[in-house]
Design an enzyme around this catalytic site. Structure first.
Site, PDB file in Angstrom:
ATOM      1  N   GLU A 129       0.808  -1.216   0.000  1.00 37.26           N
ATOM      2  CA  GLU A 129       0.000   0.000   0.000  1.00 37.26           C
ATOM      3  C   GLU A 129       0.845   1.272   0.000  1.00 37.26           C
ATOM      4  O   GLU A 129       0.323   2.365  -0.250  1.00 37.26           O
ATOM      5  CB  GLU A 129      -0.929   0.008   1.220  1.00 37.26           C
ATOM      6  N   GLU A 173       7.374 -22.364   7.555  1.00 37.75           N
ATOM      7  CA  GLU A 173       7.618 -21.535   8.739  1.00 37.75           C
ATOM      8  C   GLU A 173       8.588 -22.195   9.721  1.00 37.75           C
ATOM      9  O   GLU A 173       9.140 -21.527  10.599  1.00 37.75           O
ATOM     10  CB  GLU A 173       6.312 -21.203   9.449  1.00 37.75           C
TER      11      GLU A 173
END
EC number: 4.2.1.126
Length: 300
Positions: A85, A116
């Protein structure tokens, strides 16, 4: 290998939702909403730590450094969301704020099994990015123990980068590796262990603050106006005009004219209107004062 999760706040049971499966829909949502109200208060409690990270990011930006988010699952996706953004909102280089997720881009849409748990992968992803001492790394993990993030943080420390954590469990392994710890303790989740809920909401609030604060500190906001916004669609073309009008009090015609003089650079158009400078002089003045309109205006 057995992992002990019993000590993690985010893995404990929430007494307020133990009977949520037998409640009416409105009652169920009321319980969720009441729990969500605790999130902003948890973030409020760590504002000094968030401010410290914001200031570190601003210094990094001014010295040619970057902000790197790294996480797995929801945490990684939130970092990517915030990073993506920044260019449309603040006209920043896409490389200035970067989000990394365990498992790479395919993990944005679908979980990548065991990614992960790979500590070495976290380090190698940062190596590939060329992380250096000018950068700020924010390791994001609700649990505070994700191996991928821990490996990345250890590597970041080894190259001299500033390292911060964003976790929702106090005294986690990540806190031992960080220069600055941001730990909004939101309590147990509505659905036990579903840290995409309150923990994810807290992480999003903090990430919003980090980039917004750093962009303000580096001159990309004038008043509360996003003066470096790029006109990449019809809505943003009009927003640019509105910003110039709001910042200067000029007419829409004057706003459009000033924007046309400076290749639709909103910040320059504002300085043109307020100072009477031509486009080149306004551009040079903003460069001289590192993009801060107030400083450029005071010395015009």
């Amino acid at each position: 290998m057995k992992i002990d999760l019993t000590t993690l706040v985010t893995e404990s049971r929430n007494q307020a939702s133990e009977q949520i499966d037998v409640l009416s829909t409105v009652e169920m949502l009321t319980v969720i909403n009441k729990e969500d109200q605790k999130v902003a208060l948890a973030v409020e409690a760590i504002l000094p730590q968030i401010a410290e990270v914001v200031d570190a990011i601003a210094v990094a930006f001014q010295c040619g450094g970057r902000l790197i988010y790294i996480g797995a699952g929801t945490s990684g996706r939130l970092g990517i969301l915030d990073a993506s953004e920044c260019p449309p909102t603040y006209g920043s280089n896409p490389d200035l704020v970067v989000g990394l997720i365990a498992g790479g881009h395919k993990a944005i849409l679908k979980a990548v099994e065991n990614a992960e748990d790979n500590r070495e992968l976290g380090a190698s992803d940062l190596q590939d990015l060329g992380l250096n001492e000018k950068d700020v790394l924010v390791g994001i993990a609700a649990s505070g123990r994700t191996p991928y993030v821990l490996g990345a943080m250890a590597y970041a420390k080894s190259v001299g980068a500033t390292v911060a954590t964003l976790s929702c469990n106090p005294n986690s392994p990540m806190t031992e590796l960080a220069d600055i710890n941001m730990t909004p303790v939101v309590g147990p989740e509505i659905v036990t262990g579903s840290s995409r809920m309150k923990a994810g909401t807290a992480q999003k609030l903090v990430l919003n603050m980090l980039t917004t604060g750093a962009m303000i500190r580096t001159g990309k906001v004038f008043g509360n106006l996003m003066v470096d916004v790029e006109a990449t669609n019809a809505k943003l073309v009009q927003r640019q005009k509105n910003i110039v009008i709001e910042a200067t009090g000029c007419s829409e015609t004057e706003a459009a004219e000033s924007l046309s003089q400076c290749n639709n650079h909103c910040k320059t158009a504002i300085l043109i209107v307020l100072s009477g400078l031509d486009a080149k002089s306004a551009t040079d003045k903003l460069t001289e004062y590192n993009g801060f309109i107030r400083d450029a205006l005071a010395n015009s």
